[in-house]
Design an enzyme around this catalytic site. Structure first.
Site, PDB file in Angstrom:
ATOM      1  CG  ASP A  54      -0.705  -7.384   0.055  1.00 38.00           C
ATOM      2  OD1 ASP A  54      -1.344  -6.790  -0.840  1.00 38.00           O
ATOM      3  OD2 ASP A  54      -0.329  -6.828   1.098  1.00 38.00           O
TER       4      ASP A  54
ATOM      5  CG  HIS B 149      -3.298  -4.502   1.077  1.00 36.17           C
ATOM      6  ND1 HIS B 149      -1.920  -4.509   1.170  1.00 36.17           N
ATOM      7  CD2 HIS B 149      -3.661  -3.193   1.186  1.00 36.17           C
ATOM      8  CE1 HIS B 149      -1.475  -3.281   1.335  1.00 36.17           C
ATOM      9  NE2 HIS B 149      -2.510  -2.454   1.346  1.00 36.17           N
TER      10      HIS B 149
ATOM     11  CB  SER C  16      -0.952  -0.217   3.240  1.00 41.23           C
ATOM     12  OG  SER C  16      -0.841  -0.134   1.851  1.00 41.23           O
TER      13      SER C  16
END
Length: 188
Positions: free
Chosen positions: A135, A162, A69
Site C-alpha cells: 500500500d 490500497h 482508509s
C-alpha cells in the site's frame, strides 16, 4: 433493529467505487449502507463526522462498521463521540490509519489531535484489520500500528495495494468470513 453493516468510504471515493458495490451485493442493500460522505476530494472532518454519525445512528451487537482508509479514522471519531454506554458488534478496517500520513498532510485535520483508542476498543466486541504489503497510500506499518492499538487481528493481503479500483480491486473475498462471523456472534 436487525443485522446491519455501515461502510465509511475514504478520500476521493464514493459509494459506487472500489469494492463497496460488491459488498452490497454480498449482503443486500437492506443490510449494507454506504453513505456518500460529502466532498470526498476536499474532505472536511466536521461534515464527514456529521454525515457518518447520522448514517450509523445507534450501535448494538447487530451492527458491523467497516472503514476504508480515511473512513477508518472518521468511524473511530464517531464512536469516540457516542454517548456511553454503547456496544458495537464488529469493526472491520481496510487500509486504515489513525495517525497523520506523511504523504497526505491535507488529511491531518482528521488525525490531529490524536485519538485515545482504549475506551473505543473496550466497547467493540469483535475487531479485524486488513492491510496489504504494498500500500503506497497508507504505509503497511501505519495500518499494523492501528491493529495493535485496537488489539485486533491483522490480515495482510499480498499485493492488495490500497484496495481501490484503479489498482484492480473490486472485491475483497477475505472480508466475508470475518464479517459473517461478526454477524453470527451473539454476546450476552
Amino acid at each position: 433493529m436487525g443485522k446491519r453493516i455501515v461502510v465509511a468510504h475514504g478520500y476521493l471515493a464514493s459509494p459506487d467505487k472500489h469494492w463497496f458495490p460488491w459488498l452490497v451485493e454480498q449482503y443486500g442493500a437492506d443490510v449494507v449502507h454506504v453513505p456518500a460522505l460529502p466532498d470526498p476530494t476536499e474532505p472536511q472532518p466536521a461534515a464527514w463526522l456529521e454525515t457518518l454519525a447520522a448514517a450509523i445512528g445507534e450501535v448494538d451487537d447487530d451492527t458491523v462498521l467497516v472503514g476504508h482508509s480515511l473512513g477508518t479514522i472518521t468511524t473511530l471519531r464517531v464512536l469516540a463521540a457516542l454517548p456511553r454506554p454503547w456496544t458495537l458488534g464488529g469493526l472491520v478496517i481496510v487500509a486504515g490509519f489513525a495517525e497523520p500520513l506523511p504523504n497526505l498532510p491535507k488529511l491531518d485535520p482528521f488525525t490531529v489531535p490524536s485519538l485515545d483508542l482504549e475506551p473505543i476498543r473496550a466497547n467493540i466486541r469483535h475487531r479485524h484489520v486488513f492491510g496489504s504489503d504494498n500500500d503506497t497510500t497508507v504505509a503497511p506499518p501505519i495500518t499494523a500500528a492501528l491493529a495493535r492499538s485496537l488489539d485486533a487481528p491483522l490480515t495482510i493481503i499480498p499485493g492488495g495495494g490500497h484496495f481501490v479500483e484503479r489498482q484492480g480491486c473490486r472485491a475483497i473475498a477475505e472480508l466475508l468470513p470475518v464479517i459473517n462471523l461478526m454477524l453470527a456472534m451473539r454476546n450476552p
